[in-house]
Design an enzyme around this catalytic site. Structure first.
Site, PDB file in Angstrom:
ATOM      1  N   ARG A 210       0.829  -1.209   0.000  1.00 26.89           N
ATOM      2  CA  ARG A 210       0.000   0.000   0.000  1.00 26.89           C
ATOM      3  C   ARG A 210       0.860   1.254   0.000  1.00 26.89           C
ATOM      4  O   ARG A 210       0.415   2.311  -0.407  1.00 26.89           O
ATOM      5  CB  ARG A 210      -0.855   0.052   1.277  1.00 26.89           C
ATOM      6  CG  ARG A 210      -2.022  -0.865   1.322  1.00 26.89           C
ATOM      7  CD  ARG A 210      -2.609  -0.926   2.729  1.00 26.89           C
ATOM      8  NE  ARG A 210      -3.134   0.348   3.232  1.00 26.89           N
ATOM      9  CZ  ARG A 210      -4.352   0.812   2.978  1.00 26.89           C
ATOM     10  NH1 ARG A 210      -5.169   0.126   2.221  1.00 26.89           N
ATOM     11  NH2 ARG A 210      -4.765   1.956   3.482  1.00 26.89           N
TER      12      ARG A 210
ATOM     13  N   ARG B 139       9.488   6.109  -3.339  1.00 25.07           N
ATOM     14  CA  ARG B 139       9.795   7.035  -4.440  1.00 25.07           C
ATOM     15  C   ARG B 139      11.199   7.584  -4.320  1.00 25.07           C
ATOM     16  O   ARG B 139      11.650   7.909  -3.218  1.00 25.07           O
ATOM     17  CB  ARG B 139       8.883   8.264  -4.372  1.00 25.07           C
ATOM     18  CG  ARG B 139       7.440   7.984  -4.375  1.00 25.07           C
ATOM     19  CD  ARG B 139       6.692   9.311  -4.547  1.00 25.07           C
ATOM     20  NE  ARG B 139       5.276   9.043  -4.456  1.00 25.07           N
ATOM     21  CZ  ARG B 139       4.524   9.449  -3.447  1.00 25.07           C
ATOM     22  NH1 ARG B 139       5.041  10.161  -2.461  1.00 25.07           N
ATOM     23  NH2 ARG B 139       3.241   9.159  -3.443  1.00 25.07           N
TER      24      ARG B 139
ATOM     25  N   ARG C 165      -8.808  -6.713  13.498  1.00 25.13           N
ATOM     26  CA  ARG C 165      -8.126  -5.828  14.426  1.00 25.13           C
ATOM     27  C   ARG C 165      -9.115  -4.746  14.843  1.00 25.13           C
ATOM     28  O   ARG C 165      -9.899  -4.240  14.034  1.00 25.13           O
ATOM     29  CB  ARG C 165      -6.899  -5.172  13.768  1.00 25.13           C
ATOM     30  CG  ARG C 165      -5.812  -6.141  13.448  1.00 25.13           C
ATOM     31  CD  ARG C 165      -5.236  -6.816  14.665  1.00 25.13           C
ATOM     32  NE  ARG C 165      -4.438  -5.903  15.488  1.00 25.13           N
ATOM     33  CZ  ARG C 165      -3.967  -6.229  16.678  1.00 25.13           C
ATOM     34  NH1 ARG C 165      -4.231  -7.421  17.214  1.00 25.13           N
ATOM     35  NH2 ARG C 165      -3.235  -5.371  17.362  1.00 25.13           N
TER      36      ARG C 165
ATOM     37  N   ARG D 113      -0.385   5.783  16.427  1.00 22.42           N
ATOM     38  CA  ARG D 113      -0.248   7.130  15.871  1.00 22.42           C
ATOM     39  C   ARG D 113      -1.091   8.102  16.662  1.00 22.42           C
ATOM     40  O   ARG D 113      -1.964   7.714  17.432  1.00 22.42           O
ATOM     41  CB  ARG D 113      -0.635   7.162  14.388  1.00 22.42           C
ATOM     42  CG  ARG D 113      -1.997   6.600  14.066  1.00 22.42           C
ATOM     43  CD  ARG D 113      -2.222   6.508  12.539  1.00 22.42           C
ATOM     44  NE  ARG D 113      -3.343   5.615  12.256  1.00 22.42           N
ATOM     45  CZ  ARG D 113      -3.635   5.118  11.059  1.00 22.42           C
ATOM     46  NH1 ARG D 113      -2.893   5.417  10.016  1.00 22.42           N
ATOM     47  NH2 ARG D 113      -4.667   4.318  10.898  1.00 22.42           N
TER      48      ARG D 113
ATOM     49  N   GLU E 107      -4.122   6.516  18.980  1.00 23.48           N
ATOM     50  CA  GLU E 107      -4.764   5.323  18.411  1.00 23.48           C
ATOM     51  C   GLU E 107      -4.068   4.064  18.926  1.00 23.48           C
ATOM     52  O   GLU E 107      -2.864   3.901  18.726  1.00 23.48           O
ATOM     53  CB  GLU E 107      -4.659   5.434  16.888  1.00 23.48           C
ATOM     54  CG  GLU E 107      -5.375   4.361  16.142  1.00 23.48           C
ATOM     55  CD  GLU E 107      -5.415   4.656  14.635  1.00 23.48           C
ATOM     56  OE1 GLU E 107      -5.472   5.825  14.225  1.00 23.48           O
ATOM     57  OE2 GLU E 107      -5.361   3.672  13.872  1.00 23.48           O
TER      58      GLU E 107
ATOM     59  N   TYR F  20      -9.700  -5.273   3.002  1.00 26.23           N
ATOM     60  CA  TYR F  20      -9.055  -4.041   3.459  1.00 26.23           C
ATOM     61  C   TYR F  20      -9.303  -2.950   2.420  1.00 26.23           C
ATOM     62  O   TYR F  20      -8.399  -2.492   1.746  1.00 26.23           O
ATOM     63  CB  TYR F  20      -7.557  -4.330   3.632  1.00 26.23           C
ATOM     64  CG  TYR F  20      -6.725  -3.284   4.352  1.00 26.23           C
ATOM     65  CD1 TYR F  20      -7.241  -2.060   4.759  1.00 26.23           C
ATOM     66  CD2 TYR F  20      -5.388  -3.533   4.619  1.00 26.23           C
ATOM     67  CE1 TYR F  20      -6.447  -1.133   5.405  1.00 26.23           C
ATOM     68  CE2 TYR F  20      -4.584  -2.609   5.263  1.00 26.23           C
ATOM     69  CZ  TYR F  20      -5.120  -1.413   5.654  1.00 26.23           C
ATOM     70  OH  TYR F  20      -4.322  -0.486   6.290  1.00 26.23           O
TER      71      TYR F  20
ATOM     72  N   ASP G 210     -10.240   0.672   0.796  1.00 25.75           N
ATOM     73  CA  ASP G 210     -10.254   2.113   1.023  1.00 25.75           C
ATOM     74  C   ASP G 210     -11.654   2.615   0.681  1.00 25.75           C
ATOM     75  O   ASP G 210     -12.439   1.909   0.044  1.00 25.75           O
ATOM     76  CB  ASP G 210      -9.215   2.794   0.121  1.00 25.75           C
ATOM     77  CG  ASP G 210      -7.798   2.506   0.593  1.00 25.75           C
ATOM     78  OD1 ASP G 210      -7.590   2.425   1.808  1.00 25.75           O
ATOM     79  OD2 ASP G 210      -6.911   2.374  -0.271  1.00 25.75           O
TER      80      ASP G 210
HETATM   81  N1  UDP Z   1       3.154   1.177   7.754  1.00 22.98           N
HETATM   82  C1  UDP Z   1       4.369   1.167   8.367  1.00 22.98           C
HETATM   83  N2  UDP Z   1       4.846   2.311   8.947  1.00 22.98           N
HETATM   84  C2  UDP Z   1       4.147   3.455   8.927  1.00 22.98           C
HETATM   85  C3  UDP Z   1       2.906   3.482   8.268  1.00 22.98           C
HETATM   86  C4  UDP Z   1       2.416   2.323   7.709  1.00 22.98           C
HETATM   87  O1  UDP Z   1       5.042   0.145   8.422  1.00 22.98           O
HETATM   88  O2  UDP Z   1       4.627   4.458   9.482  1.00 22.98           O
HETATM   89  C5  UDP Z   1       2.670  -0.073   7.136  1.00 22.98           C
HETATM   90  C6  UDP Z   1       2.032  -1.001   8.152  1.00 22.98           C
HETATM   91  O3  UDP Z   1       2.354  -2.321   7.776  1.00 22.98           O
HETATM   92  C7  UDP Z   1       0.557  -0.749   7.975  1.00 22.98           C
HETATM   93  C8  UDP Z   1       0.457  -0.468   6.491  1.00 22.98           C
HETATM   94  O4  UDP Z   1       1.678   0.179   6.171  1.00 22.98           O
HETATM   95  O5  UDP Z   1      -0.199  -1.862   8.345  1.00 22.98           O
HETATM   96  C9  UDP Z   1      -0.710   0.425   6.109  1.00 22.98           C
HETATM   97  O6  UDP Z   1      -0.708   1.540   6.952  1.00 22.98           O
HETATM   98  P1  UDP Z   1      -1.715   2.763   6.824  1.00 22.98           P
HETATM   99  O7  UDP Z   1      -1.425   3.667   7.937  1.00 22.98           O
HETATM  100  O8  UDP Z   1      -1.648   3.275   5.446  1.00 22.98           O
HETATM  101  O9  UDP Z   1      -3.101   2.029   7.001  1.00 22.98           O
HETATM  102  P2  UDP Z   1      -4.483   2.583   7.511  1.00 22.98           P
HETATM  103  O10 UDP Z   1      -4.537   2.178   8.932  1.00 22.98           O
HETATM  104  O11 UDP Z   1      -4.454   4.064   7.354  1.00 22.98           O
HETATM  105  O12 UDP Z   1      -5.497   1.872   6.683  1.00 22.98           O
END
Ligand code: UDP
Length: 372
Positions: A169, A173, A246, A277, A303, A351, A353
């Site tokens: 996901r 870059r 989860r 976060r 969170e 999962y 979006d």
């Molecule tokens: N991820 C990570 N570090 C970060 C942010 C995301 O390793 O700082 C990885 C982690 O495996 C996570 C996945 O990317 O499960 C998707 O995270 P994101 O925050 O995009 O998912 P959301 O909870 O927003 O759907």
């Protein structure tokens, strides 16, 4: 008698309700919660739209979906650029030249690519799990500081036991670009997601605080077909066993200061900090109220991620093989019932979006056109 009973007033339910109503069908929408909008629900406090069930940032490459949602809301120009905090070191996300410079001191894309190439050597062959996939994308240093701890907190599992696709996901870059999403369109609906969903549901009968599972017999009697957007294992009384999800818990605080962390999202990527976060909601709307005034206070949400247990809110499906095969069995049960349609993030156990939910709701509605 309604044509359709729609169980769940979240995005999937609201889009299907809107579409079916447009086609002249009669629908009743119910939700067990006391509000509409499912997990995209926002609530206004001190002039701030609080994302009560976690941050939702709308982004899509699908022009049709983008045009579709713009019927119901104007979107601001918010661009998600989260910051990672690893034991006080701050890194730009997603993984880009700013991140590589901070991590290794490299200055050019060529130097960054060489560093990644050197670190990725330890993975030979096709990555078999999230750990191998992550190292093969960005190398071990970034994996250890920015991925491992965060992912293990979010999913409660070792990165070796998680599917590789989750980490795909995230963009990688070799440019200086902190835009988290590779999306043509992105933004937050002005006035909040709740208002957007209310606009979808305009003129449609909605009964809140109505639990389908505990009143299903009388509710089934109200409609010719049922569109169910909740968890499938719950629908079948967990008779084949529990699907894993989860869950997330938020500790939300109103702070008497204008700026707590200077960004909408800061990820705590070490293993020790108990939360994954912190969201500072005002920055989704540039710190302004609806009249464009600077807001004097701020609201933050820490969170915490946990394994779902009965009674908790399911948020993320755990898409490993065991769960997917159990899900397939529940799905087969659902398909035995010609009166039942299943969809949405929970119903499909995907999962998704938000844009994917909307696309699948539009597709589902179209499929129902020939019903009656
Ligand atoms: N991820 C990570 N570090 C970060 C942010 C995301 O390793 O700082 C990885 C982690 O495996 C996570 C996945 O990317 O499960 C998707 O995270 P994101 O925050 O995009 O998912 P959301 O909870 O927003 O759907």
């Amino acid at each position: 008698m309604y044509d359709y009973l729609i169980v769940g007033a979240g995005l999937f339910g609201a889009v299907v309700a809107h579409e079916l109503t447009q086609q002249g069908k009669s629908v009743l929408v119910i939700d067990k919660r006391s509000h509409i909008a499912g997990n995209v629900y926002t609530e206004q406090t001190e002039g701030i739209h609080v994302h009560v069930y976690g941050a939702h940032i709308f982004h899509t490459n699908n022009t049709a979906v983008w045009q579709y949602v713009n019927q119901f809301a104007h979107f601001n120009r918010f661009t998600n650029s989260p910051v990672a905090n690893y034991k006080g070191e701050l890194y730009s996300l997603p993984f880009n030249m700013y991140t590589f410079n901070r991590m290794w001191g490299v200055v050019t894309p060529e130097e960054a690519a060489a560093k990644i190439a050197e670190q990725r050597k330890e993975i030979t062959g096709e990555p078999r799990n999230l750990e191998e996939q992550a190292i093969s994308l960005v190398g071990r240093d970034i994996y250890e500081k920015l991925i491992k701890g965060y992912t293990e907190k979010q999913w409660g599992r070792d990165c070796k036991d998680l599917p590789a696709f989750i980490i795909k996901r995230l963009p990688v870059r070799l440019t200086f670009d902190n835009n988290y999403f590779n999306a043509l369109y992105q933004g937050i609906p002005v006035g909040g997601y709740t208002q957007m969903v209310a606009n979808m549901l305009k003129g449609i009968e909605v009964r809140l605080s109505t639990d389908y599972l505990t009143h299903r017999e009388e509710l089934n009697g109200l409609a010719r077909k049922v569109i169910y957007t909740g968890a499938l294992d719950a629908l079948f009384d967990y008779r084949l066993g529990y699907l894993h999800y989860r869950s997330v818990r938020f500790e939300t605080e109103l702070l008497d200061m204008p700026n707590y962390q200077g960004n909408a999202a800061v990820n705590y990527t070490d293993r020790e900090t108990p939360y994954t976060r912190i969201i500072e909601h005002k920055w989704f709307e540039f710190g302004k109220d609806e009249e464009g005034n600077d807001l004097p206070k701020t609201i933050i949400s820490r969170e915490y991620s946990s394994e779902w247990k009965p009674g908790d809110e399911p948020y993320y499906p755990v898409n490993d093989e065991e769960n997917l095969s159990l899900y397939a069995k529940y799905r087969a049960l659902a398909e035995e019932n010609p009166k039942l349609v299943v969809g949405g993030r929970l119903g499909d156990y995907k999962y998704y979006d938000m844009d994917q939910v909307i696309a699948s709701a539009l597709q589902c509605s179209e499929g129902l056109l020939s019903d009656f």
